[in-house]
Design a protein around this motif. Sequence first.
Motif, short mmCIF file in Angstrom:
data_model
loop_
_atom_site.label_atom_id
_atom_site.label_comp_id
_atom_site.label_asym_id
_atom_site.label_seq_id
_atom_site.Cartn_x
_atom_site.Cartn_y
_atom_site.Cartn_z
N UNK A 352 0.83 -1.21 0.00
CA UNK A 352 0.00 0.00 0.00
C UNK A 352 0.86 1.25 0.00
N UNK A 353 1.89 1.28 0.84
CA UNK A 353 2.75 2.46 0.89
C UNK A 353 3.47 2.71 -0.43
N UNK A 354 3.86 1.65 -1.12
CA UNK A 354 4.49 1.80 -2.44
C UNK A 354 3.51 2.39 -3.44
N UNK A 355 2.26 1.92 -3.41
CA UNK A 355 1.24 2.48 -4.30
C UNK A 355 0.98 3.94 -3.99
N UNK A 356 1.00 4.28 -2.70
CA UNK A 356 0.76 5.66 -2.29
C UNK A 356 1.89 6.58 -2.77
N UNK A 357 3.13 6.11 -2.65
CA UNK A 357 4.26 6.90 -3.12
C UNK A 357 4.23 7.06 -4.64
N UNK A 358 3.86 5.98 -5.33
CA UNK A 358 3.76 6.06 -6.80
C UNK A 358 2.68 7.05 -7.22
N UNK A 359 1.60 7.11 -6.42
CA UNK A 359 0.50 8.03 -6.75
C UNK A 359 0.91 9.49 -6.58
N UNK A 360 1.90 9.75 -5.72
CA UNK A 360 2.32 11.13 -5.48
C UNK A 360 2.77 11.81 -6.77
N UNK A 361 3.42 11.06 -7.65
CA UNK A 361 3.88 11.63 -8.92
C UNK A 361 2.71 12.01 -9.82
N UNK A 362 1.59 11.29 -9.67
CA UNK A 362 0.43 11.57 -10.53
C UNK A 362 -0.45 12.68 -9.99
N UNK A 363 -0.54 12.80 -8.66
CA UNK A 363 -1.52 13.72 -8.08
C UNK A 363 -0.99 15.14 -7.93
N UNK A 364 0.28 15.38 -8.18
CA UNK A 364 0.85 16.69 -7.89
C UNK A 364 0.29 17.80 -8.78
N UNK A 365 -0.42 17.44 -9.86
CA UNK A 365 -0.98 18.46 -10.74
C UNK A 365 -2.40 18.83 -10.36
N UNK A 366 -3.07 18.01 -9.56
CA UNK A 366 -4.46 18.29 -9.21
C UNK A 366 -4.55 18.67 -7.73
N UNK A 367 -5.07 19.85 -7.40
CA UNK A 367 -5.09 20.30 -6.00
C UNK A 367 -5.95 19.45 -5.08
N UNK A 368 -7.08 18.93 -5.58
CA UNK A 368 -7.93 18.10 -4.74
C UNK A 368 -7.22 16.79 -4.38
N UNK A 369 -6.54 16.19 -5.35
CA UNK A 369 -5.80 14.97 -5.06
C UNK A 369 -4.63 15.24 -4.11
N UNK A 370 -4.01 16.39 -4.24
CA UNK A 370 -2.93 16.76 -3.31
C UNK A 370 -3.48 16.92 -1.89
N UNK A 371 -4.66 17.52 -1.77
CA UNK A 371 -5.27 17.68 -0.45
C UNK A 371 -5.58 16.32 0.16
N UNK A 372 -6.11 15.42 -0.65
CA UNK A 372 -6.41 14.07 -0.16
C UNK A 372 -5.15 13.34 0.25
N UNK A 373 -4.07 13.52 -0.51
CA UNK A 373 -2.81 12.88 -0.18
C UNK A 373 -2.29 13.37 1.17
N UNK A 374 -2.40 14.66 1.43
CA UNK A 374 -1.98 15.20 2.72
C UNK A 374 -2.81 14.62 3.85
N UNK A 375 -4.12 14.56 3.67
CA UNK A 375 -5.00 14.05 4.72
C UNK A 375 -4.70 12.59 5.03
N UNK A 376 -4.54 11.79 3.98
CA UNK A 376 -4.22 10.38 4.18
C UNK A 376 -2.88 10.22 4.88
#
Length: 438
Positions: A352-376
Amino acid sequence: MKDRPSEWDKYLLGMFLFVSLLIGGGTASGLYTDTLIEVAAIISAAAVFSQIPGQTILRPVLWLLVFAVALIVLQIVPLPAAIFNGLRPELLLGDPWVGESRFRFISVGVGRTVECLLYLLAAAAFFLAVLRLRAEQVSALLPFLFMGVICNGLAGAIQYSLSDDVAIVGLLPFTINAGLFANVNHFSALLFVSIPFVVYYGLFRGHLLSGSFGLIALLLLLLAAGSRAGVLIGLAITILSVIFLSARSRVSGFSVLLIFFGLSIYTMSAWTKLDAQALDPGFGRGEFARTTIEGIKDNWATGVGFGNFQKAYQIYEKEGMIFKKYVNHAHNEYLEIVFEGGVPAILLMVGYFLLLLAALARVRRDPLQKAAFLSVSFLLLHSLVDYPLRTEALAMTFAYMNAIIFHKGFAERLSRKSEMIEIDHNGDKLHVPIGTLS
């Protein structure tokens, strides 16, 4: 004329999330409110999946869920007793299967593990259902989250205005001690995971004033709640949210400066709150962790079965640490999961942590996804000193935030926008495909 896409699935899942935040704050096992939430999650997800296929789901995410469910199922399947020889102490051998000593379960308490299986299936069903929605529908679930947070915040504000210790008995099948939660730390967790979304709402939705008031209210409630971890995490997540999200917003630097000024005042108040309390007494989280690690050493291969921490912990508890109040959780989610699930649980968490780190590269362009990443990220951090994900309210919130992170529609929407150009047409701003201008 093209028909508008159906929106009933958005409202169905949104109302489910809202209700979960109202009645899902209990931590005890066997609560009828938790059962209602789990059944509602599975039915709602089935309704969403019954319609025309929506967004595709990332295969690694889907496989991780399959393996997680398979691990819990394996714990309640009768296995040859011989494979347990030397794997765990005699006292922790699983129950025999229908009186047959030749077969035993991995779980030392099958009933509790079945409860955990239903718990996981409900959260996974809701997570997958949100992943099937369109990106704009996923964003539209945010007001339902805000409504749940507001209701909890109002309940907490009323409690703290009346007395330092107001418990509500009889309204729900558990005693309400903070907001609509049984545990003040879990109430604080709901507050601080909402902060990035409030910052996003103020910076990117053009509601800076209401977003600022919401942020101030959340921080004041965190101070009033008095959760040490909640105060620290609330401060850190606010600072990071402003820095992380404001880089791509249209808010002026002066507004950001004002927010930082307010945070400095909050920092001094938080330090005063922390300085007045002992961080870890002798009978505290440090002792819980040491005892849990002793249990992990004896059960590292298979674990004792999910949901059985309380039963197995007592075997390793020191005599001098036995009091009237018993230890129901390790107050460290990761140690507790490893104690209950063994090495396979470690592998799932790493995945799960590997998937989460991989997602960081994808979500950095969308502010809502970045907010969700911070909360998680901060909810996972809080899990080092508590067990917030053991409540249905936070588990469903966690599932929603992960659905935002792993949703493929946000990236597709951004790619479509990159192929459009903004033009002025009779005073209106229109987005048209670049190819139509050639």
